[in-house]
Design a protein around this motif. Structure first.
Motif, PDB file in Angstrom:
ATOM      1  N   ASP A 126      -1.639   1.100   6.646  1.00  0.00           N
ATOM      2  CA  ASP A 126      -2.991   0.663   6.270  1.00  0.00           C
ATOM      3  C   ASP A 126      -2.915  -0.054   4.919  1.00  0.00           C
ATOM      4  N   GLU A 127      -3.997  -0.734   4.580  1.00  0.00           N
ATOM      5  CA  GLU A 127      -4.012  -1.564   3.374  1.00  0.00           C
ATOM      6  C   GLU A 127      -3.716  -0.753   2.111  1.00  0.00           C
ATOM      7  N   LYS A 128      -4.232   0.466   2.046  1.00  0.00           N
ATOM      8  CA  LYS A 128      -4.000   1.321   0.879  1.00  0.00           C
ATOM      9  C   LYS A 128      -2.501   1.589   0.703  1.00  0.00           C
ATOM     10  N   ILE A 131      -0.745  -1.621  -0.502  1.00  0.00           N
ATOM     11  CA  ILE A 131      -0.994  -1.855  -1.926  1.00  0.00           C
ATOM     12  C   ILE A 131      -0.135  -0.916  -2.766  1.00  0.00           C
ATOM     13  N   GLN A 132      -0.063   0.349  -2.363  1.00  0.00           N
ATOM     14  CA  GLN A 132       0.751   1.322  -3.098  1.00  0.00           C
ATOM     15  C   GLN A 132       2.232   0.920  -3.053  1.00  0.00           C
ATOM     16  N   LEU A 133       2.715   0.496  -1.883  1.00  0.00           N
ATOM     17  CA  LEU A 133       4.108   0.059  -1.751  1.00  0.00           C
ATOM     18  C   LEU A 133       4.378  -1.146  -2.652  1.00  0.00           C
ATOM     19  N   ASP A 138       6.646  -3.519  -7.538  1.00  0.00           N
ATOM     20  CA  ASP A 138       6.412  -4.264  -8.783  1.00  0.00           C
ATOM     21  C   ASP A 138       6.945  -3.487  -9.984  1.00  0.00           C
ATOM     22  N   LYS A 139       6.670  -2.190 -10.033  1.00  0.00           N
ATOM     23  CA  LYS A 139       7.146  -1.354 -11.140  1.00  0.00           C
ATOM     24  C   LYS A 139       8.673  -1.304 -11.161  1.00  0.00           C
TER      25      LYS A 139
END
Length: 164
Positions: A126-128, A131-133, A138-139
């Protein structure tokens, strides 16, 4: 030993499994393509050239090989119309290597295949979660960039200290 060592190992193992799984699926999807007969160095060179044309010296440096070996690598791909050599208009003493027709075809097929696989698997998250992945990646990328700015000796010392 770091308290998270087992977690690091589990993440590495899962990452390796996913990498192998995706690589196998890419090979399966592209098994009928002419470039499946290319070796890993040749494929890596095509990927490098996708970014921008490069000189023979840059190829030698990227692969940590002699200029003569770089020339042989390029010649094989050139003979099969994957790459071509052009005089660098900014420095006529340099030869630039760039993608030719089959090389461009390889890049196009790989991009289509990667997009297909991302849609197939990432599309089930799902989108959430997506985004978390992305935020985690990015980090991790930012951490890698900062660490890359450190000297090689600093990295070697860090690797040696983790082995103790």
């Amino acid at each position: 030993m770091n308290a998270n060592s087992n977690l690091y190992k589990a993440i590495k193992e899962k990452n390796d499994q996913l990498g192998e799984f995706f690589a196998n699926e890419v090979r399966s999807l592209l098994s009928d393509q002419h470039f499946v007969n290319l070796n890993s160095k040749q494929l890596m060179l095509l990927d490098l050239l996708h970014i921008k044309p490069v000189t023979m010296n840059e190829i030698a440096a990227a692969f940590q090989i002699t200029p003569s070996a770089a020339s042989q690598l390029v010649k094989k791909l050139e003979n099969s119309n994957y790459v071509r050599r052009e005089i660098n208009l900014e420095n006529r003493r340099e030869i630039l290597v760039e993608l030719a027709e089959k090389g461009l075809d390889y890049i196009k097929k790989m991009e289509e295949t990667e997009y297909y696989l991302m849609s197939k698997y990432y599309g089930q998250l799902d989108e959430k979660d997506l985004i978390q992945l992305k935020n985690i990646l990015d980090k991790l990328y930012a951490i890698a960039v900062v660490n890359d700015e450190n000297s090689e000796s600093g990295m070697a010392n860090n690797v040696n200290s983790t082995k103790k």
